[in-house]
Design a protein around this motif. Structure first.
Motif, PDB file in Angstrom:
ATOM      1  N   ASN A  53     -26.385  28.044  33.079  1.00 11.55           N
ATOM      2  CA  ASN A  53     -25.249  28.289  32.189  1.00 11.55           C
ATOM      3  C   ASN A  53     -24.023  27.592  32.770  1.00 11.55           C
ATOM      4  O   ASN A  53     -23.588  27.908  33.880  1.00 11.55           O
ATOM      5  N   GLU A 111     -21.063  27.360  30.986  1.00 15.07           N
ATOM      6  CA  GLU A 111     -19.942  27.717  30.128  1.00 15.07           C
ATOM      7  C   GLU A 111     -18.634  27.887  30.893  1.00 15.07           C
ATOM      8  O   GLU A 111     -17.565  27.597  30.368  1.00 15.07           O
ATOM      9  N   CYS A 129     -24.630  19.500  34.232  1.00 10.80           N
ATOM     10  CA  CYS A 129     -23.989  20.224  33.129  1.00 10.80           C
ATOM     11  C   CYS A 129     -24.501  19.746  31.770  1.00 10.80           C
ATOM     12  O   CYS A 129     -24.713  20.550  30.858  1.00 10.80           O
ATOM     13  N   THR A 130     -24.696  18.448  31.638  1.00 13.57           N
ATOM     14  CA  THR A 130     -25.194  17.902  30.369  1.00 13.57           C
ATOM     15  C   THR A 130     -26.611  18.384  30.096  1.00 13.57           C
ATOM     16  O   THR A 130     -26.940  18.791  28.966  1.00 13.57           O
ATOM     17  N   ARG A 136     -26.453  22.117  29.152  1.00 11.01           N
ATOM     18  CA  ARG A 136     -25.887  22.349  27.820  1.00 11.01           C
ATOM     19  C   ARG A 136     -26.862  21.968  26.715  1.00 11.01           C
ATOM     20  O   ARG A 136     -27.058  22.727  25.762  1.00 11.01           O
ATOM     21  N   ASN A 166     -29.653  24.352  26.160  1.00  9.66           N
ATOM     22  CA  ASN A 166     -29.268  25.637  25.565  1.00  9.66           C
ATOM     23  C   ASN A 166     -28.849  25.516  24.102  1.00  9.66           C
ATOM     24  O   ASN A 166     -28.680  26.532  23.415  1.00  9.66           O
ATOM     25  N   GLU A 167     -28.664  24.283  23.631  1.00  9.47           N
ATOM     26  CA  GLU A 167     -28.244  24.089  22.248  1.00  9.47           C
ATOM     27  C   GLU A 167     -29.456  23.974  21.336  1.00  9.47           C
ATOM     28  O   GLU A 167     -30.460  23.364  21.686  1.00  9.47           O
ATOM     29  N   HIS A 205     -18.130  15.075  24.998  1.00  6.30           N
ATOM     30  CA  HIS A 205     -19.059  16.126  24.581  1.00  6.30           C
ATOM     31  C   HIS A 205     -20.370  15.482  24.121  1.00  6.30           C
ATOM     32  O   HIS A 205     -20.918  15.850  23.091  1.00  6.30           O
ATOM     33  N   LYS A 251     -17.281  24.979  24.141  1.00  9.56           N
ATOM     34  CA  LYS A 251     -17.976  24.960  25.415  1.00  9.56           C
ATOM     35  C   LYS A 251     -17.097  24.311  26.476  1.00  9.56           C
ATOM     36  O   LYS A 251     -16.146  23.600  26.187  1.00  9.56           O
ATOM     37  N   LEU A 288     -18.204  22.081  28.287  1.00  5.29           N
ATOM     38  CA  LEU A 288     -18.744  20.733  28.473  1.00  5.29           C
ATOM     39  C   LEU A 288     -18.144  19.771  27.466  1.00  5.29           C
ATOM     40  O   LEU A 288     -18.065  20.051  26.326  1.00  5.29           O
TER      41      LEU A 288
END
Length: 253
Positions: A45, A47, A95-96, A99, A102-103, A121, A251, A253
């Motif tokens: 995570n 976030e 991080c990418t 993210r 999780n999307e 983003h 987010k 990110l």
């Protein structure tokens, strides 16, 4: 014992301290991101971490390296910039990946879209690399053309350190938006504060370009402001701000 008899001991000790300070400058800047990196990898995570922090540091250190070509400063500061760029790219990669994993059913965005609404983003790490290479190429070419101008070189140096001084601002604003510091590594911010304090003292004692010292002090003040947020949001919880935005803007990110 005569004072001269201690020289054989004092000189090596001074050299050792000097090497230690230089090593701390080169690698000390990346230490705060180790706990944040581990937290993101453990929880899957990201976030609580703003990747605009990575953007700020990438821009600042690329500009600092270009500044070095116009006005040579201490080599530890140059190596610090190189190590920091590598570290920020590693943070972006993690991080990418987190993210995107999780999307669900979110349209993929890329640097080649040139959509400012989704700047920084993007869906792939390679898009961030393309952006960094493009920025480096453009600013490098401009620097090459204006390298003989002392005004341009000094301005470049100021922009480099001022951008770095704004490092904590994205995180400061992110915490304000969330009305919380949850997900942000407090260890990271404590290390920011101690590292920036050490760095500023190092700049002053080693008579680095004046831009470095001024912006170092500003960076310490921003770090302290984030620590105050940690205290306020822990002891005086506030209701999260309600706002509407597109999926990417909600987010870190």
């Amino acid at each position: 014992m005569e004072p001269g008899g201690l020289e054989w001991l004092l000189v090596p000790m001074q050299q050792l301290v000097s090497w230690g300070a230089a090593g701390a400058m080169v690698f000390g800047g990346v230490v705060p991101y180790i706990p944040q990196y581990r937290d993101i990898r453990r929880t899957q995570n990201a976030e609580g971490f703003s990747t605009y922090v990575c953007l700020v540091l990438l821009v600042a250190n690329i500009l600092r390296i270009l500044f070095w070509f116009g006005r040579h400063f201490e080599s530890p500061l140059l190596w610090q910039s190189i190590i920091m760029i590598i570290t920020m790219l590693l943070m972006l990669k993690l991080c990418t990946e987190v993210r995107v994993s999780n999307e669900l059913n979110v349209k993929r965005r890329s640097f080649a879209d040139f959509d400012l609404n989704y700047f920084w983003h993007w869906s792939k790490f390679t898009d961030y690399v393309q952006c960094v290479l493009t920025f480096t190429g453009v600013t490098g070419y401009i620097t090459y053309l204006w390298l003989d101008s002392s005004l341009f070189v000094e301005t470049l140096g100021f922009l480099a350190v001022f951008t770095e001084a704004m490092l904590g601002v994205p995180q400061l604003y992110r915490n304000y938006q969330n009305r919380s510091t949850e997900g942000m590594s407090i260890k990271m911010v404590l290390m920011w504060t101690s590292g920036d304090t050490f760095k500023t003292v190092y700049f002053i004692l080693n008579q680095a370009p004046f831009q470095f010292s001024i912006c170092g002090l500003l960076q310490v003040f921003v770090d302290i402001a984030i620590l105050l947020q940690v205290y306020l949001y822990s002891y005086y919880p506030q209701k999260p701000m309600s706002h509407t935005a597109h999926p990417a803007s909600t987010k870190a990110l």
